[in-house]
Design an enzyme around this catalytic site. Structure first.
Site, PDB file in Angstrom:
ATOM      1  N   GLY A 140       0.182   3.563   1.871  1.00  0.00           N
ATOM      2  CA  GLY A 140      -0.432   3.253   3.156  1.00  0.00           C
ATOM      3  C   GLY A 140       0.585   3.099   4.270  1.00  0.00           C
ATOM      4  O   GLY A 140       0.486   2.182   5.084  1.00  0.00           O
ATOM      5  N   HIS A 165     -15.958  15.221   4.192  1.00  0.00           N
ATOM      6  CA  HIS A 165     -14.735  15.985   4.487  1.00  0.00           C
ATOM      7  C   HIS A 165     -15.103  17.354   5.060  1.00  0.00           C
ATOM      8  O   HIS A 165     -14.246  18.225   5.185  1.00  0.00           O
ATOM      9  CB  HIS A 165     -13.923  16.235   3.209  1.00  0.00           C
ATOM     10  CG  HIS A 165     -13.245  15.033   2.621  1.00  0.00           C
ATOM     11  ND1 HIS A 165     -12.670  14.032   3.375  1.00  0.00           N
ATOM     12  CD2 HIS A 165     -13.016  14.688   1.326  1.00  0.00           C
ATOM     13  CE1 HIS A 165     -12.135  13.130   2.564  1.00  0.00           C
ATOM     14  NE2 HIS A 165     -12.331  13.485   1.324  1.00  0.00           N
TER      15      HIS A 165
HETATM   16  P1  PAP Z   1      -9.442  10.270  -0.082  1.00  0.00           P
HETATM   17  O1  PAP Z   1      -9.384  11.543   0.677  1.00  0.00           O
HETATM   18  O2  PAP Z   1      -9.098  10.446  -1.541  1.00  0.00           O
HETATM   19  O3  PAP Z   1     -10.685   9.487   0.139  1.00  0.00           O
HETATM   20  P2  PAP Z   1      -8.093   8.644   1.839  1.00  0.00           P
HETATM   21  O4  PAP Z   1      -8.670   7.290   1.749  1.00  0.00           O
HETATM   22  O5  PAP Z   1      -8.550   9.541   2.925  1.00  0.00           O
HETATM   23  O6  PAP Z   1      -8.231   9.379   0.432  1.00  0.00           O
HETATM   24  O7  PAP Z   1      -6.528   8.542   2.016  1.00  0.00           O
HETATM   25  C1  PAP Z   1      -5.707   7.873   1.113  1.00  0.00           C
HETATM   26  C2  PAP Z   1      -4.498   7.416   1.905  1.00  0.00           C
HETATM   27  O8  PAP Z   1      -4.894   6.331   2.756  1.00  0.00           O
HETATM   28  C3  PAP Z   1      -3.433   6.876   0.975  1.00  0.00           C
HETATM   29  O9  PAP Z   1      -2.204   7.155   1.638  1.00  0.00           O
HETATM   30  P3  PAP Z   1      -0.799   7.229   0.882  1.00  0.00           P
HETATM   31  O10 PAP Z   1      -0.960   8.113  -0.305  1.00  0.00           O
HETATM   32  O11 PAP Z   1       0.153   7.816   1.894  1.00  0.00           O
HETATM   33  O12 PAP Z   1      -0.437   5.837   0.531  1.00  0.00           O
HETATM   34  C4  PAP Z   1      -3.777   5.395   0.960  1.00  0.00           C
HETATM   35  O13 PAP Z   1      -2.703   4.573   0.542  1.00  0.00           O
HETATM   36  C5  PAP Z   1      -4.141   5.166   2.422  1.00  0.00           C
HETATM   37  N1  PAP Z   1      -4.972   3.975   2.618  1.00  0.00           N
HETATM   38  C6  PAP Z   1      -5.984   3.528   1.833  1.00  0.00           C
HETATM   39  N2  PAP Z   1      -6.493   2.404   2.333  1.00  0.00           N
HETATM   40  C7  PAP Z   1      -5.811   2.116   3.462  1.00  0.00           C
HETATM   41  C8  PAP Z   1      -5.889   1.042   4.417  1.00  0.00           C
HETATM   42  N3  PAP Z   1      -6.748   0.073   4.278  1.00  0.00           N
HETATM   43  N4  PAP Z   1      -5.038   1.076   5.448  1.00  0.00           N
HETATM   44  C9  PAP Z   1      -4.145   2.085   5.589  1.00  0.00           C
HETATM   45  N5  PAP Z   1      -4.012   3.102   4.710  1.00  0.00           N
HETATM   46  C10 PAP Z   1      -4.839   3.125   3.661  1.00  0.00           C
END
Ligand code: PAP
Length: 352
Positions: free
Chosen positions: A313, A151
């Site tokens: 997502g 990040h």
């Molecule tokens: P992090 O910074 O904690 O690693 P990160 O994976 O960057 O988190 O982002 C999480 C977001 O990506 C979540 O969004 P939301 O809260 O709006 O739902 C999560 O649901 C979404 N996310 C995780 N996996 C996927 C995927 N395979 N496709 C699309 N969106 C995803």
């Protein structure tokens, strides 16, 4: 005091290559000096438990400030390596899975794929995690190419960095909503007697985020660093948007594969390999798989059930949380800070 790294092969190799007593003491000294420096930075508690320190104009969790310093001075990837970069809550998990599945598609079939049993973070390690064990990891022993994620803001990366970078950004409105949910869950799961800090006031969090005070923020400065670099060196920095990838994951995966130097062949296209990878890494599939995995990821991710990283997502979920005034405010900041550089988030129209 050295902490035991919690990585499986091949990443455990970074810590296992022969080290003399002199090496061990040198690394201890390096980390002690970083910890000393970081202990002098004031701590901001508003996003508790994601407390923040301002390090070189970006807000970082105190436990990660020394590792960021270590990455800045000691991360030395090979030109073949790939660094994927995101703002928190912008699709890191998804991009980790897509890039790993694409780069290693000749090593595994979909039915015995590592992503079925391990988390995307175990497949693509987080740099701030890898450099967090009082030991400078020896990444030259890793297979080439290796994918890392971070990040870190562009200005905080080592100046001599020569690997390819994939940056994924997301509309700040959805990024903020996703971040607020994560912090809520972290607060609820943190055992504390002080009930007054359980709820993270949405309005207060919004104010902080808009002022640029958020984990790895200011959001706009973070995005702009990579946007400018992608314009300057498009062969080295690929800039992607979550919303556009959600709209057309297949063509974005082709673009990603080409950028990583492993384009899909005509035969693979014909056999539907691109679609298979998109399906393997889809939100629904990863969320379902995640429930059964043993999470050995970062400290932050170990504090929560893996399902916390798969909330909705969706593009445009902000419509369910932000007032009209809030929308106007974030859009105005985006316009002021990014439009002049040709960057906007127009494709993220609200989908309730
Ligand atoms: P992090 O910074 O904690 O690693 P990160 O994976 O960057 O988190 O982002 C999480 C977001 O990506 C979540 O969004 P939301 O809260 O709006 O739902 C999560 O649901 C979404 N996310 C995780 N996996 C996927 C995927 N395979 N496709 C699309 N969106 C995803």
């Amino acid at each position: 005091m050295a902490i035991q790294p919690n990585y499986a092969p091949p990443f455990s190799q970074c810590f296992l290559s022969p080290r003399t007593q002199e090496d061990i003491e040198r690394d201890e000294q390096i980390y002690n000096s970083y910890e000393k420096l970081s202990s002098q930075l004031p701590i901001l508690d508003d996003w508790y438990p994601l407390t923040l320190q301002n390090y070189q104009s970006f807000w970082i969790h105190p436990s990660q400030v020394p590792s960021c310093m270590a990455v800045q001075s000691h991360f030395n990837p090979r030109p073949s390596d790939i660094l994927i970069v995101t703002n928190p809550k912008s699709g890191t998990t998804w991009l980790r899975a897509l890039s790993y599945a694409t780069l290693h598609r000749h090593s595994f079939s979909i039915s015995d794929h590592p992503l079925l049993t391990t988390t995307p973070e175990q497949c693509v390690p987080f740099l701030e995690g890898l450099f967090n064990y009082h030991t400078i990891p020896n990444i030259s022993v890793l297979p080439s190419p290796t994918i890392f994620s971070t990040h870190l803001a562009f200005s905080l990366l080592p100046q001599s960095l020569d690997c390819r970078i994939v940056f994924l950004c997301r509309d700040p409105k959805d990024t903020f909503v996703s971040l607020w949910h994560l912090v809520q869950r972290l607060r609820i799961s943190s055992s504390t007697e002080d009930k007054s800090i359980v709820e993270l006031d949405f309005n207060k969090a919004f104010q902080l985020f808009s002022q640029g005070i958020s984990p790895r923020g200011p959001f706009w400065d973070h995005v702009l660093g990579y946007w400018k670099e992608s314009k300057r060196r498009p062969e080295k920095v690929l800039f992607l948007k979550y919303e556009e990838m959600m709209e057309d994951p297949v063509s974005h995966l082709r673009k990603l594969a080409e950028f990583m130097g492993c384009p899909f062949s005509m035969e693979e296209e014909r056999d539907g390999v691109v679609e298979d990878i998109v399906k393997l890494c889809s939100f629904d599939n990863l969320r379902e798989l995640e429930v059964n995995k043993d999470n050995k990821g970062s400290v932050e991710s170990r504090r929560l059930p893996p399902s916390s990283f798969f909330r909705k997502g969706k593009v445009g979920d902000w419509v369910n949380y932000l007032s009209m005034e809030m929308v106007e405010k974030l859009d105005a900041i985006t316009k002021e800070k990014l439009h002049g550089f040709g960057l906007s988030f127009e494709s993220s129209a609200a989908v309730p």
